[in-house]
Design a protein around this motif. Structure first.
Motif, PDB file in Angstrom:
ATOM      1  N   SER A 251       0.806  -1.217   0.000  1.00 26.59           N
ATOM      2  CA  SER A 251       0.000   0.000   0.000  1.00 26.59           C
ATOM      3  C   SER A 251       0.845   1.276   0.000  1.00 26.59           C
ATOM      4  N   PHE A 252       2.166   1.131  -0.073  1.00 25.34           N
ATOM      5  CA  PHE A 252       3.062   2.296  -0.034  1.00 25.34           C
ATOM      6  C   PHE A 252       3.084   3.015  -1.385  1.00 25.34           C
ATOM      7  N   ARG A 253       3.027   4.356  -1.339  1.00 23.81           N
ATOM      8  CA  ARG A 253       3.083   5.210  -2.515  1.00 23.81           C
ATOM      9  C   ARG A 253       3.981   6.417  -2.218  1.00 23.81           C
ATOM     10  N   ALA A 254       4.406   7.106  -3.272  1.00 27.16           N
ATOM     11  CA  ALA A 254       5.185   8.336  -3.095  1.00 27.16           C
ATOM     12  C   ALA A 254       4.893   9.279  -4.250  1.00 27.16           C
ATOM     13  N   GLU A 255       4.917  10.571  -3.972  1.00 26.88           N
ATOM     14  CA  GLU A 255       4.735  11.576  -5.020  1.00 26.88           C
ATOM     15  C   GLU A 255       5.987  12.438  -5.101  1.00 26.88           C
ATOM     16  N   PHE A 256       6.500  12.592  -6.316  1.00 26.69           N
ATOM     17  CA  PHE A 256       7.621  13.490  -6.607  1.00 26.69           C
ATOM     18  C   PHE A 256       7.054  14.660  -7.403  1.00 26.69           C
ATOM     19  N   ILE A 257       7.393  15.874  -7.021  1.00 26.88           N
ATOM     20  CA  ILE A 257       6.734  17.028  -7.624  1.00 26.88           C
ATOM     21  C   ILE A 257       7.713  18.158  -7.913  1.00 26.88           C
ATOM     22  N   GLY A 258       7.499  18.828  -9.027  1.00 31.14           N
ATOM     23  CA  GLY A 258       8.149  20.087  -9.337  1.00 31.14           C
ATOM     24  C   GLY A 258       7.061  21.134  -9.472  1.00 31.14           C
ATOM     25  N   TYR A 259       7.370  22.392  -9.171  1.00 26.92           N
ATOM     26  CA  TYR A 259       6.319  23.406  -9.225  1.00 26.92           C
ATOM     27  C   TYR A 259       6.905  24.798  -9.473  1.00 26.92           C
ATOM     28  N   PHE A 260       6.047  25.641 -10.001  1.00 28.20           N
ATOM     29  CA  PHE A 260       6.351  27.065 -10.162  1.00 28.20           C
ATOM     30  C   PHE A 260       5.162  27.834  -9.613  1.00 28.20           C
ATOM     31  N   ILE A 261       5.378  28.607  -8.577  1.00 30.37           N
ATOM     32  CA  ILE A 261       4.319  29.389  -7.940  1.00 30.37           C
ATOM     33  C   ILE A 261       4.632  30.861  -8.122  1.00 30.37           C
ATOM     34  N   ASN A 262       3.757  31.562  -8.814  1.00 34.82           N
ATOM     35  CA  ASN A 262       3.908  32.996  -9.032  1.00 34.82           C
ATOM     36  C   ASN A 262       3.003  33.755  -8.060  1.00 34.82           C
ATOM     37  N   LEU A 263       3.568  34.776  -7.431  1.00 38.29           N
ATOM     38  CA  LEU A 263       2.818  35.626  -6.497  1.00 38.29           C
ATOM     39  C   LEU A 263       2.692  37.007  -7.127  1.00 38.29           C
ATOM     40  N   PRO A 264       1.676  37.222  -7.946  1.00 35.98           N
ATOM     41  CA  PRO A 264       1.571  38.491  -8.680  1.00 35.98           C
ATOM     42  C   PRO A 264       1.394  39.704  -7.783  1.00 35.98           C
TER      43      PRO A 264
END
Length: 295
Positions: A251-264
């Motif tokens: 039942s083990f899972r993992a998420e790998f993530i990249g992101y770009f967050i803009n704060l206008p």
């Protein structure tokens, strides 16, 4: 405080060992699994009755992170363990009220998507700095409450697409570019702002899926409950041991993530271009008879 510490340790140990009791009823692979917030997206799916997900971010250890529980086939609750437990260790030594529910309204019928209503309320007793980057400070305090309608289309067994629209109320929200020379600050009090997101996930193998989301406003996982932000997130989920007979590995899972967050609001951004390892989770079902179709 010693009693609180003992309660916290007991809660952490019991939560992390829940998957040990998941036997053959754990789902096999990502292609048949319910995704709730892949790559910080919003889907319209709900867990089955007595299906559980425990999520742990390595960045919050040794504190617990959050969990989901399928109350019924159509109602899923989120249990925000970090603020509930963490609030006991700071003034006023009270759990932070944090409630999230998703209600499935309609199952997909041809082109008509699966539809769900999602609501989340949180009250922060103290100012909470959710980003303290060199170039960006984001904090909030008091009440925040978002309400979304989520739509999901299953295009095939491997390909899904999702859309969400709604709004967020926040009592106190603060942005700063943290620049002593050209300081930009924005403060919003008792404001309403729109939210929307679009996402896709491609589950091309039972052990791996590719996920991408684009959004404006409040999201659930990364820089959570912060409106007025623009975000693109992408990455993958893996189920490396889904064929293992041991429940805690299966039942083990993992998420790998990249992101770009803009704060206008302050002309700044927060980003992690290369997908990192933000959290792992266990997803399992209890008290459910094994269905050969799940294999």
């Amino acid at each position: 405080m010693k009693i609180i510490n003992k309660i916290y340790i007991l809660l952490l140990i019991s939560t992390l060992t829940f998957p040990v009791f998941a036997q053959k009823d754990s789902l096999k692979g990502l292609q048949k699994e319910v995704f709730l917030h892949p790559a910080d997206a919003f889907t319209a799916y709900t867990l089955k009755k007595n299906e559980f997900v425990y999520n742990q971010s390595p960045f919050t250890l040794p504190m617990p992170s959050w969990a989901w529980w399928g109350i019924t086939d159509n109602i899923t609750a989120e249990i925000d363990l970090l603020p509930l437990v963490g609030g006991l260790f700071q003034e006023p030594h009270l759990p932070v009220p944090s409630f999230n529910f998703r209600f499935k309204l309609l199952n997909q019928r041809n082109l008509i998507p699966t539809i769900a209503f999602e609501t989340m309320y949180q009250h922060l007793w103290n100012e909470n700095k959710q980003s303290e980057q060199e170039n960006a400070i984001v904090s909030r305090k008091g009440n925040s409450w978002y309400n979304h309608l989520n739509f999901s289309w299953k295009i095939s067994d491997k390909f899904y697409t999702h859309f969400s629209i709604g709004a967020t109320y926040v009592e106190n929200l603060y942005f700063s570019n943290n620049d002593s020379i050209n300081l930009i600050e924005k403060f919003y009090e008792k404001s309403f702002t729109p939210d929307y997101s679009f996402s896709i996930d491609y589950r091309f193998k039972p052990w791996i899926s590719l996920n991408m989301a684009s959004s404006y406003g409040t999201t659930f996982v990364y820089l959570d409950n912060i409106p007025r932000k623009q975000q693109i997130s992408y990455g993958l989920r893996i189920a490396p041991f889904y064929k293992n007979r041991r429940a805690i590995l299966k039942s083990f899972r993992a998420e790998f993530i990249g992101y770009f967050i803009n704060l206008p609001e302050i002309n700044e951004s927060i980003q992690s271009v290369i997908p990192i390892f933000p959290y792992f989770y266990w997803q399992w079902t209890m008290n459910r008879k094994h269905n050969p179709n799940d294999d």
